[in-house]
Design a protein around this motif. Sequence first.
Motif, PDB file in Angstrom:
ATOM      1  N   SER A 103     -19.154  27.454  -9.485  1.00 28.23           N
ATOM      2  CA  SER A 103     -19.298  28.906  -9.394  1.00 28.23           C
ATOM      3  C   SER A 103     -19.445  29.534 -10.772  1.00 28.23           C
ATOM      4  O   SER A 103     -18.751  29.154 -11.718  1.00 28.23           O
ATOM      5  N   SER A 104     -20.333  30.515 -10.878  1.00 26.59           N
ATOM      6  CA  SER A 104     -20.497  31.188 -12.168  1.00 26.59           C
ATOM      7  C   SER A 104     -19.395  32.212 -12.406  1.00 26.59           C
ATOM      8  O   SER A 104     -19.323  32.808 -13.465  1.00 26.59           O
ATOM      9  N   THR A 105     -18.548  32.427 -11.413  1.00 33.99           N
ATOM     10  CA  THR A 105     -17.406  33.326 -11.603  1.00 33.99           C
ATOM     11  C   THR A 105     -16.104  32.531 -11.460  1.00 33.99           C
ATOM     12  O   THR A 105     -15.129  33.016 -10.916  1.00 33.99           O
TER      13      THR A 105
ATOM     14  N   ILE B 131      -8.041  36.386  -5.047  1.00 31.08           N
ATOM     15  CA  ILE B 131      -8.860  36.596  -6.233  1.00 31.08           C
ATOM     16  C   ILE B 131      -8.658  38.020  -6.742  1.00 31.08           C
ATOM     17  O   ILE B 131      -8.528  38.953  -5.954  1.00 31.08           O
TER      18      ILE B 131
ATOM     19  N   ASP C 188     -18.863  28.822   2.109  1.00 29.41           N
ATOM     20  CA  ASP C 188     -18.440  29.584   0.939  1.00 29.41           C
ATOM     21  C   ASP C 188     -17.800  28.668  -0.110  1.00 29.41           C
ATOM     22  O   ASP C 188     -17.130  27.704   0.228  1.00 29.41           O
TER      23      ASP C 188
ATOM     24  N   THR D 202     -13.934  29.966  -6.287  1.00 26.40           N
ATOM     25  CA  THR D 202     -14.020  30.181  -7.723  1.00 26.40           C
ATOM     26  C   THR D 202     -13.000  29.337  -8.473  1.00 26.40           C
ATOM     27  O   THR D 202     -12.948  29.375  -9.691  1.00 26.40           O
TER      28      THR D 202
ATOM     29  N   ARG E 214      -5.941  39.474   3.523  1.00 24.65           N
ATOM     30  CA  ARG E 214      -5.294  40.047   2.350  1.00 24.65           C
ATOM     31  C   ARG E 214      -4.289  41.123   2.674  1.00 24.65           C
ATOM     32  O   ARG E 214      -3.336  41.345   1.941  1.00 24.65           O
TER      33      ARG E 214
ATOM     34  N   SER F 276     -22.267  35.461   3.438  1.00 24.13           N
ATOM     35  CA  SER F 276     -20.944  34.852   3.285  1.00 24.13           C
ATOM     36  C   SER F 276     -20.044  35.191   4.478  1.00 24.13           C
ATOM     37  O   SER F 276     -19.710  36.359   4.708  1.00 24.13           O
ATOM     38  N   PRO F 277     -19.601  34.177   5.213  1.00 22.47           N
ATOM     39  CA  PRO F 277     -18.690  34.455   6.327  1.00 22.47           C
ATOM     40  C   PRO F 277     -17.408  35.152   5.868  1.00 22.47           C
ATOM     41  O   PRO F 277     -16.861  35.978   6.597  1.00 22.47           O
ATOM     42  N   LEU F 278     -16.931  34.833   4.661  1.00 20.00           N
ATOM     43  CA  LEU F 278     -15.696  35.463   4.188  1.00 20.00           C
ATOM     44  C   LEU F 278     -15.907  36.935   3.853  1.00 20.00           C
ATOM     45  O   LEU F 278     -15.037  37.768   4.109  1.00 20.00           O
ATOM     46  N   VAL F 279     -17.065  37.279   3.292  1.00 22.20           N
ATOM     47  CA  VAL F 279     -17.363  38.699   3.047  1.00 22.20           C
ATOM     48  C   VAL F 279     -17.527  39.420   4.382  1.00 22.20           C
ATOM     49  O   VAL F 279     -16.973  40.507   4.589  1.00 22.20           O
TER      50      VAL F 279
ATOM     51  N   ASN G  33     -12.036  43.639   0.246  1.00 24.23           N
ATOM     52  CA  ASN G  33     -11.720  42.379  -0.436  1.00 24.23           C
ATOM     53  C   ASN G  33     -12.841  42.028  -1.403  1.00 24.23           C
ATOM     54  O   ASN G  33     -13.682  41.164  -1.133  1.00 24.23           O
ATOM     55  N   TRP G  34     -12.856  42.695  -2.527  1.00 27.32           N
ATOM     56  CA  TRP G  34     -13.951  42.520  -3.491  1.00 27.32           C
ATOM     57  C   TRP G  34     -13.906  41.143  -4.137  1.00 27.32           C
ATOM     58  O   TRP G  34     -14.896  40.676  -4.673  1.00 27.32           O
ATOM     59  N   GLY G  35     -12.745  40.465  -4.081  1.00 28.93           N
ATOM     60  CA  GLY G  35     -12.654  39.104  -4.597  1.00 28.93           C
ATOM     61  C   GLY G  35     -13.661  38.184  -3.901  1.00 28.93           C
ATOM     62  O   GLY G  35     -14.242  37.291  -4.514  1.00 28.93           O
ATOM     63  N   ARG G  36     -13.867  38.420  -2.614  1.00 34.73           N
ATOM     64  CA  ARG G  36     -14.838  37.595  -1.885  1.00 34.73           C
ATOM     65  C   ARG G  36     -16.265  37.917  -2.321  1.00 34.73           C
ATOM     66  O   ARG G  36     -17.148  37.063  -2.251  1.00 34.73           O
TER      67      ARG G  36
ATOM     68  N   VAL H 173     -17.007  38.732  -5.418  1.00 35.81           N
ATOM     69  CA  VAL H 173     -17.088  37.963  -6.667  1.00 35.81           C
ATOM     70  C   VAL H 173     -17.398  36.497  -6.363  1.00 35.81           C
ATOM     71  O   VAL H 173     -18.265  35.871  -6.984  1.00 35.81           O
ATOM     72  N   MET H 174     -16.703  35.938  -5.381  1.00 39.11           N
ATOM     73  CA  MET H 174     -16.928  34.556  -4.977  1.00 39.11           C
ATOM     74  C   MET H 174     -18.380  34.345  -4.582  1.00 39.11           C
ATOM     75  O   MET H 174     -19.030  33.380  -4.999  1.00 39.11           O
TER      76      MET H 174
ATOM     77  N   ILE I 249     -21.032  36.093  -5.352  1.00 39.55           N
ATOM     78  CA  ILE I 249     -21.911  36.178  -6.529  1.00 39.55           C
ATOM     79  C   ILE I 249     -21.876  34.846  -7.260  1.00 39.55           C
ATOM     80  O   ILE I 249     -22.901  34.277  -7.620  1.00 39.55           O
ATOM     81  N   GLY I 250     -20.667  34.319  -7.427  1.00 38.05           N
ATOM     82  CA  GLY I 250     -20.484  33.083  -8.175  1.00 38.05           C
ATOM     83  C   GLY I 250     -21.182  31.889  -7.561  1.00 38.05           C
ATOM     84  O   GLY I 250     -21.698  31.024  -8.262  1.00 38.05           O
ATOM     85  N   LYS I 251     -21.238  31.838  -6.242  1.00 42.83           N
ATOM     86  CA  LYS I 251     -21.823  30.654  -5.592  1.00 42.83           C
ATOM     87  C   LYS I 251     -23.319  30.797  -5.405  1.00 42.83           C
ATOM     88  O   LYS I 251     -23.976  29.854  -4.955  1.00 42.83           O
TER      89      LYS I 251
ATOM     90  N   ALA J 144     -25.097  34.850 -13.633  1.00 41.26           N
ATOM     91  CA  ALA J 144     -24.095  35.910 -13.548  1.00 41.26           C
ATOM     92  C   ALA J 144     -23.040  35.659 -14.605  1.00 41.26           C
ATOM     93  O   ALA J 144     -22.829  34.529 -15.029  1.00 41.26           O
TER      94      ALA J 144
ATOM     95  N   ARG K 131     -19.057  36.853 -15.489  1.00 48.39           N
ATOM     96  CA  ARG K 131     -17.876  37.556 -14.993  1.00 48.39           C
ATOM     97  C   ARG K 131     -17.637  38.860 -15.731  1.00 48.39           C
ATOM     98  O   ARG K 131     -17.297  39.886 -15.126  1.00 48.39           O
TER      99      ARG K 131
END
Lengths: 404, 404
Positions: A55-57, A124, A231, A234, A403, B305-308, B318-321, B323-324, B326-328, B333, B335
Motif C-alpha cells: 500500500s502507498s499509504t 486507521i 481490500d 495499510t 468503528r 472497496s467493500p469496506l468503504v 470511516n475515512w481510514g478506509r 486512505v486504505m 487510495i493506498g491499494k 499517492a 500520505r
Amino acid sequence: MTISPLAPDSFPQLPEIEGVRFASGATGVKYQDRKDVMLAELAAGTAIAGVFTRSSTRSAPVLDCQAKLGGSSVDRAAILVNSGNSNAFTGSAGEKSVDAICNTVAESTEVPKARIFTASTGVIGERLPHEKITENVAGLAASLSSSGIEDAANAIMTTDTFAKGSSAEVLIDGKTVKIAGIAKGSGMIAPDMATMLVYIFTDAKIEQPALQALLGALTDQTFNCITVDSDTSTSDSLMVAATGASGVDVTDSAGFTQALHGVMLDLAHQVVRDGEGATKFVEVKVTGAASDAEARQVGLSIANSPLVKTAIAGEDPNWGRVVMAIGKSGAQADRDLLSIKFGDVLVAENGWVSPGYSEEAGAEHMKQQDILISVDLGIGGGIGTVWTCDLTHGYITINADYRS
Amino acid sequence: MTISPLAPDSFPQLPEIEGVRFASGATGVKYQDRKDVMLAELAAGTAIAGVFTRSSTRSAPVLDCQAKLGGSSVDRAAILVNSGNSNAFTGSAGEKSVDAICNTVAESTEVPKARIFTASTGVIGERLPHEKITENVAGLAASLSSSGIEDAANAIMTTDTFAKGSSAEVLIDGKTVKIAGIAKGSGMIAPDMATMLVYIFTDAKIEQPALQALLGALTDQTFNCITVDSDTSTSDSLMVAATGASGVDVTDSAGFTQALHGVMLDLAHQVVRDGEGATKFVEVKVTGAASDAEARQVGLSIANSPLVKTAIAGEDPNWGRVVMAIGKSGAQADRDLLSIKFGDVLVAENGWVSPGYSEEAGAEHMKQQDILISVDLGIGGGIGTVWTCDLTHGYITINADYRS
C-alpha cells in the motif's frame, strides 16, 4: 462475538522454539479486559525476514520495519505488536510513537533499536496512545517465557473470532527442526504481499538473504493467494525469525521449504476461515490458462466477485456467475474451450452446461462447508489456486458498524 | 419488490423521436404477468452506434450486434430486447436463437437481417426459449407506436426496481433536436464499456462513424465511471440510434455532445441509484492525480472497496478506509500530500486527520442520501469522478437468492 463456523476445534499445540521467548499483556489501547500487546524476544544471531503490504499509504511501523530489515543478525532482536490501533495515517505522530515504543523496548530488553520491529493493527487514522504501551514494556520484558506463544496469538487479534497457530517439525540430517507460527486477520484481506500480521519462528539456521528469498517465494504461493474482500491493509506484515538454535543449516533444504510452506498455507487458510461473516471455505483451482499469472488472475476474479461470493452464501450452484467472472478477468479465455466443475460435478463444457449436469448435483456440493470450484480454460499449461470465503450478511453487519 | 429509496419520483415524460416506433409485450420467457420484450423500429437512414461489454465470455446477441455494426445505414432497422434470460454461455444454441429471432423480425417488419440488433438480459447459461419470443413478433410489429418508450423501458428490466428514462432537447441552428433514452441495470455493474442495456434515440442527423466516435468518448465519461459491485456482465450493450428526421446535422456540435452527455450521465446515475440494495448514492471525486487515468483508478478503488461501501451503509465517516483504498489502488499517492473531504467537511490533510475535523461533522454528512467523497492527491493535474452506491444487507439478500 460468535466464533466462525469454519474455525478449527481448538488452538493447536505449538512447539517451543529455542531462542524465542514471549510475553503478552493488556494495555487498554482500545480493547478493555483483554490482552492487546505481545513482545517476542529473539536470541542473538537470529535471521529475520519480512514481507509487507505494498500500500502507498502504509503505516509508520511498516515503514520502520522495512528500513530495518536486512541489517546485521549478530545481536538479539525483539518484536512488539499491539492490537486495537494501527498507527496508520497518523502523520509524524505515527513515527514518534514507533520511536517511543522502540526506545522503551531497547531500554527494557537491552536489544539494539535497529533490531526492534513493531506492528500495530486496528483502526486507521487515530493517534496511537503509545504511553499505554510503553508503561507496560518493562513488565512485559520481565515476564518473557518460552511458552507464551498462544497468549501472543490471542493478543494480536482484532475482529478475529479465533486465534491462529500452526507448526511443523522436520527431520534434516538426523536432527529435528521446528517451526511455529501465529497469525491474525479476518477482513481487509487481499493478496498484495503480506495481508495481515503473521509471525513465524524456527530454530533453523539460515542466513538472512536466503531466508528473505525463501519467504518471498513462499508468500506468492500462500498469503498472496487468499482474498476475503479484495481490500488491502495499510499495516500488514509477515515476518519469519530463524534463531539457528537447532544448529541445522536449512539453506536450499527441500524439506524445510516444504515444512515452512505448510505452516504458511495453514495460517493463510485459517485467515480465510475467519473471514468476516464467512460460512463457506472456497478453493478456486484454475488450470489450462495461458500462464500461471493468468491462472491466478482468473482465480482472483472469481474469488473476489461479489456475485459469485453471494451465490455461494446462498448455496446456489450459479455457474453463470463463474462464467461472468472468467469473462471479466482480462485473462485469455474462450467460451467454447473452458470447463467448470463444482467439487467433482462437471457443470459446464463446450460453451454450455454439461449434458450430464443436474442442478441437484450442483446444489448438493454447494451445501458443503468446503467448496471447490475448478476451472480449466483449455488454452495452455498455466495453473493457480486461490482461496476465499463467501460474502454474507455477517460481513455487512461487522463492517457497517466496526468503528462506532 | 421494494422500490429503491434512491429512485426518482416517477418515470420522466420523454419526447417522441420522429422515425422511432416501439412495441412491447409479455412472452413468458421467465417472468409471468409482465412485459418482457421490446421491439424498436428505426426509419430508413438511421445511423446506429454501439459499445458492448469487453467480457471474453460475452453473449451470442452481443457478438451478433458487434458483427453488424458499421454496415450501411440506408435501410430501416430494428432492435429487439428480451429480459429474463441473457442467452449467454448457451453454446451454439445461443447463436441459433439469435438467428431465429432475427429471421422472424425480418419477416414481420421487412427490415433486412443485417440491420436487426438483439439483446437478452437475465440468467446466464440457460437456453433461451426463443419460440416464446418469435411467436409474438408479428403481434409486436403490428402494434408499433411512436409513444411506447415507457413500456419499452419497463419490458427490459430484470432486478431493477424502477424503469429508467432520460431526455434532452437542444436548439441547433434554430431547430430543435430531441434525445430520449432508456436503460436497465442494477447489479453486475462495473465499468468496462457498456455495463447494462441502454438504448438512446435521437432525431439528429449524423454519419455512423462520427456517432460511433462520439459514443465511445462519452461512454468513458459516463457509463465507464459507474460501479455497483465491480462485476461485469456478459451481455450488456449501449446503442444510440440517430434517425436524422430533424434534418439538423450535429456532427461536431458542442450543443448536441453536451445534451447527449447529459442523457447518458443521467441514465448512468439512475443505474447506480437502482444498485442492488443501495441506500446511498455516492460520488467519488478525485483531483491532483498524476494523470486522469490514475484519478479514475483511485476513484474506482474507493468506489469498489467493500469496506468503504459498508462504512457508508453504516453512516460511519470511516475515512481510514478511504486512505486504505487510495493506498491499494496502485496509483501514485503520498500520505503527506493527500487530502480527503466528506461533503464540505475537510477530514484529512498533511498525513493525518485535519485539526478542525470533528467526528460529528463527518457523521452529519454521512447521514445524507447523496454522499460526496473528494480526494485530492496533491501530485499532479489528473482528475476523475466515479459514482457508486453503498453495500448493504439488501445486496446480499438479492444475490444470495437470485436464481432459485
